[in-house]
Design an enzyme around this catalytic site. Structure first.
Site, PDB file in Angstrom:
ATOM      1  N   SER A 163       0.844  -1.187   0.000  1.00  0.00           N
ATOM      2  CA  SER A 163       0.000   0.000   0.000  1.00  0.00           C
ATOM      3  C   SER A 163       0.890   1.252   0.000  1.00  0.00           C
ATOM      4  CB  SER A 163      -0.955  -0.047   1.191  1.00  0.00           C
ATOM      5  OG  SER A 163      -1.960   0.918   1.090  1.00  0.00           O
ATOM      6  N   ARG A 220     -11.773   6.684   9.369  1.00  0.00           N
ATOM      7  CA  ARG A 220     -11.334   5.302   9.548  1.00  0.00           C
ATOM      8  C   ARG A 220     -12.434   4.311   9.179  1.00  0.00           C
ATOM      9  NH1 ARG A 220      -6.782   2.286   9.546  1.00  0.00           N
ATOM     10  NH2 ARG A 220      -6.819   0.595  11.083  1.00  0.00           N
ATOM     11  N   HIS A 231      -7.923  -5.584   0.523  1.00  0.00           N
ATOM     12  CA  HIS A 231      -6.633  -4.892   0.545  1.00  0.00           C
ATOM     13  C   HIS A 231      -5.783  -5.317   1.740  1.00  0.00           C
ATOM     14  CE1 HIS A 231      -3.817  -1.707  -0.358  1.00  0.00           C
ATOM     15  NE2 HIS A 231      -3.977  -1.159   0.835  1.00  0.00           N
ATOM     16  N   ASP A 232      -6.412  -5.544   2.879  1.00  0.00           N
ATOM     17  CA  ASP A 232      -5.670  -5.946   4.077  1.00  0.00           C
ATOM     18  C   ASP A 232      -5.006  -7.313   3.933  1.00  0.00           C
ATOM     19  OD1 ASP A 232      -6.014  -3.665   5.535  1.00  0.00           O
ATOM     20  OD2 ASP A 232      -7.518  -4.480   6.905  1.00  0.00           O
ATOM     21  N   ASP A 288      -8.798  -7.334  -3.595  1.00  0.00           N
ATOM     22  CA  ASP A 288      -8.542  -5.934  -3.249  1.00  0.00           C
ATOM     23  C   ASP A 288      -9.435  -5.024  -4.088  1.00  0.00           C
ATOM     24  OD1 ASP A 288      -7.481  -3.444  -2.611  1.00  0.00           O
ATOM     25  OD2 ASP A 288      -5.395  -4.079  -2.831  1.00  0.00           O
TER      26      ASP A 288
END
Length: 379
Positions: free
Chosen positions: A163, A235, A358-359, A328
């Site tokens: 990232s 967040r 994505h994580d 992702d």
């Protein structure tokens, strides 16, 4: 049931807090900035694992993502609010075997866990706050180059990151091709695209719309009076982009949170999950750093001023692996496919299979470790 204490105005590390495993390097001169001007008094926090070889040939640079820090490996404890975010990769017998490799991880310039950022004091003792200058990925790599020089590392055996960390790893390889021996890029593009900038814009707007933002000058406000609501909203939104829709459906579906009744003011489990991650972040991160780093990510374009992306990527001389997470939705695999195709010494695109979106580059440490070993295992 006791209520949690109010969070401080900023979750940034401050002078007087436990140092933990951090060390620091101060730049000897003001740092010239790509957008103009310069940043004086720059200091980078960093951590290391293993021992450097006499000739410095075993140094590895690990670069963190947006809300990461230098604490890549190790337990939570004084000075470190969370455990290492890639702990399974670093240590004896692991992919980055510390009996062999000297691993260095800095907290990025503009961050909030020991490196110079909006929460840091400037020369007159006041905090930078809203006066902190605009940074680009190249500025951050310039600061990390000074760190490497201070450590006596002329060439990294491997530079890796995912990232935002992958963006900086790519900038390292393009800016200093002779100083990067191998390159691992995870879940990152050659340039941030319109959709990523759009997601970021909403997050930045949430923070700046908070009444406690105060133009970025909130760091000395009493507990509970920082821009927590805006940072929490940012967040929540970001976390949805970090995970996959299939995973959220599998984990939570439409289930309510415990005995709560969504039709009567209660929450669904997925809402509680997002609230939990928002509450955690406001206690360990700084809203000003979130803004600074997000804007730096939006600025990411490896081809800027270099004749375009294709020309810039041809400057990379290191063997490289580019990996995408198949689920992702923030940085879709098509972006990594384009990146891999443009790197002269990349062996096609690798796929990290994961339901976590994505994580996945953080979660799937077994697959990431295999990529690390493929690049440097036989060296």
């Amino acid at each position: 049931m006791p209520t949690a204490p109010l969070p401080p105005a900023s979750g940034a590390w401050r002078e007087g807090d436990p140092a933990g495993h951090r060390r620091w390097v101060s730049l000897p001169a003001p740092l010239p900035l790509e957008a103009g001007g310069e940043l004086p008094g720059v200091r980078l926090a960093y951590e290391t694992w293993g021992r450097p070889a006499p000739d410095g040939s075993n140094a590895v640079l690990v670069l963190h993502a947006l809300t990461g820090d230098s604490h890549v490996s190790g337990a939570a404890g004084p000075g470190h609010p969370t455990a290492g975010w890639w702990d399974a990769l670093i240590g004896p017998g692991r992919a980055l075997d510390t009996d062999r490799w000297f691993v260095v991880a800095p907290n990025v310039l503009g961050g909030c866990q020991g490196s110079t950022g909006p929460s840091s004091p400037r020369g007159d003792g006041t905090r930078w706050g809203g006066g902190f200058p605009f940074l680009t990925q190249r500025d951050q790599v310039a600061a990390e180059t000074a760190l490497a020089d201070a450590l006596g590392i002329g060439r990294w055996a491997l530079v890796l990151g995912g990232s935002m960390g992958g963006m900086r790893a790519l900038e390292w390889a393009v800016t200093h091709p002779g100083r990067v021996g191998a390159l691992l890029l995870l879940a990152c593009p050659a340039a941030s695209g319109a959709e990523q900038i759009a997601w970021s814009h909403v997050q930045l707007h949430a923070i700046r719309s908070d009444a406690h933002w105060r133009g970025g000058d909130y760091h000395d406000a009493p507990d509970g009076e920082g821009p927590h609501r805006g940072l929490g909203l940012a967040r929540r939104l970001a976390h949805v982009t970090y995970r996959s829709g299939a995973e959220l459906q599998e984990r939570f579906g439409r289930a309510p949170q415990g005995a709560e009744q969504p039709w009567r003011g209660g929450r669904y489990q997925v809402e509680s999950y997002l609230d939990h991650h928002a509450a955690k972040l406001v206690r360990r991160f700084d809203a000003g750093s979130y803004v600074t780093l997000t804007e730096a990510m939006n600025s990411h374009d490896v081809g800027r001023g270099r004749g375009g992306t294709a020309h810039a990527l041809r400057r990379v001389t290191a063997p490289a692996l580019v990996a995408a997470v198949d689920s992702d939705r923030l940085y879709p695999p098509a972006q990594q496919r384009e990146l891999a195709a443009g790197l002269p010494h990349a062996d096609g695109l690798r796929i990290v299979e994961s339901p976590y979106g994505h994580d996945g580059f953080l979660v799937e440490t077994g697959q990431v470790g295999a990529l690390v070993r493929e690049l440097v295992g036989a060296r």
